[in-house]
Design an enzyme around this catalytic site. Structure first.
Site, PDB file in Angstrom:
ATOM      1  N   ASP A 217       0.870  -1.194   0.000  1.00  0.00           N
ATOM      2  CA  ASP A 217       0.000   0.000   0.000  1.00  0.00           C
ATOM      3  C   ASP A 217       0.902   1.237   0.000  1.00  0.00           C
ATOM      4  OD1 ASP A 217      -2.240   1.601  -0.037  1.00  0.00           O
ATOM      5  OD2 ASP A 217      -2.745   1.325   2.073  1.00  0.00           O
ATOM      6  N   ASP A 234       2.263   2.210   7.917  1.00  0.00           N
ATOM      7  CA  ASP A 234       1.103   1.427   7.503  1.00  0.00           C
ATOM      8  C   ASP A 234       1.499   0.119   6.807  1.00  0.00           C
ATOM      9  OD1 ASP A 234      -1.521   0.838   7.232  1.00  0.00           O
ATOM     10  OD2 ASP A 234      -2.006   2.439   5.817  1.00  0.00           O
TER      11      ASP A 234
END
Ligand SMILES: Nc1ncnc2c1ncn2[C@@H]1O[C@H](COP(=O)(O)OP(=O)(O)OP(=O)(O)O)[C@@H](O)[C@H]1O
Ligand SMILES: [Mg+2]
Length: 292
Positions: A217, A234
């Site tokens: 991501d 993340d």
């Protein structure tokens, strides 16, 4: 699973009212009283007025509160101060310990959020044979983010240091200052975009060749700029190269970053960038490699 999770939408109001009745159950009331001062402002007593009831209701179900309580007893959190961000999967809070600030990422445990996530766990050999039950899936996800961050750091990559995790709560190094968290690459303009681009390609390459991982991501939303330092965050969805979609995720990550640099007025070729990631000799990790 929360007993109200499956009620239809029309019952939402009723549900909101009932949701925290458990706080008045004696054993939970005692626990809540214990940690109330640590959740600054929940009942309007603390320094901060941010924790309005909605944030509280959304994030702190009884199991989450229990996890926070344990982490407070362990000395990993003194106070949870204010929310930094609300993501698709989690709220991130600024919190304080006696060593200074930390970021606390609390994953939502509602069903809808995790429906799309199983594909990042199936196929990763480290998580074979684990229960698919929903809450368990969230807990696995958090452990996965913890381990991914640790593995990346062990190979010298600049990601927040993971400090502890329990159930759906992840504690990590805080990237920011007194005024707030560092801005995301998305929100700022840099004077040296091509250098930033190259550093990000190096990150992807080291992660792939040395850590055996793909972020999955990678984008200007998950990169923070602290002074001149790039921090990648993340990593919950990151998978190992054995994952059947690893290559697909790698191409997507490189594409996003090529799109970013081209929006800064450059004309970078995707195939060339991908070849650079795959072919370039990768410098040995600067940090000693530990277990993950
Ligand atoms: N360690 C940290 N230090 C400071 N701020 C952080 C940290 N981790 C996350 N944040 C902030 O919280 C936001 C959400 O974090 P993250 O991207 O990890 O969660 P997410 O739920 O996956 O979010 P999204 O769905 O938006 O990608 C980030 O964009 C960043 O602003
Ligand atoms: Mg994010």
């Amino acid at each position: 699973m929360d007993e109200y999770d499956d009620l239809p939408e029309v019952d939402a109001l009723l549900r909101a009212e009932k949701k925290h009745e458990w706080i008045s159950e004696p054993r939970f009331k005692r626990m809540f009283n214990d940690i109330e001062d640590g959740l600054q402002g929940v009942l309007g007593k603390g320094k901060y007025e941010w924790v309005d009831r909605r944030v509280f209701d959304q994030v702190f179900d009884r199991s989450t509160l229990l996890a926070v309580h344990k982490l407070m007893q362990k000395g990993q959190i003194e106070t949870i101060d204010y929310p930094i961000a609300r993501g698709k999967e989690a709220h991130v809070f600024h919190a304080t310990t006696n060593h200074g600030p930390v970021a606390v990422k609390i994953f939502h445990t509602t069903n809808a959020v995790f429906k799309g996530l199983a594909k990042y766990i199936d196929g990763d050999p480290r998580f074979k044979g684990l229960s698919r039950r929903h809450r368990e899936l969230v807990n696995i996800w958090v452990r996965k983010e913890f381990r991914n961050l640790r593995r990346m750091r062990n190979h010298g990559l600049r990601v927040p240091e993971p400090l502890d995790n329990l159930k759906n709560v992840l504690i990590m190094e805080y990237i920011g200052d007194d005024k707030g968290p560092s801005p995301r690459l998305k929100e700022i303009s840099v004077d040296n975009p091509y250098e930033v681009f190259e550093e990000l390609l190096d990150f992807i390459a080291i992660n792939w060749h040395n850590c055996d991982l793909v972020h999955a991501d990678f984008s200007e939303y998950n990169i923070l700029l602290n002074d001149d330092e790039l921090w990648v965050i993340d990593a919950g969805q990151s998978v190992t190269r054995q994952h059947p979609s690893a290559e697909e995720f790698l191409v997507r990550d490189v594409t996003r970053i090529v799109d970013w640099i081209n929006r800064q007025g450059h004309n970078v070729d995707l195939a060339e960038s991908l070849a650079r990631v795959l072919d370039d000799p990768v410098p040995e990790a600067s940090r000693a490699s530990g277990g993950d």
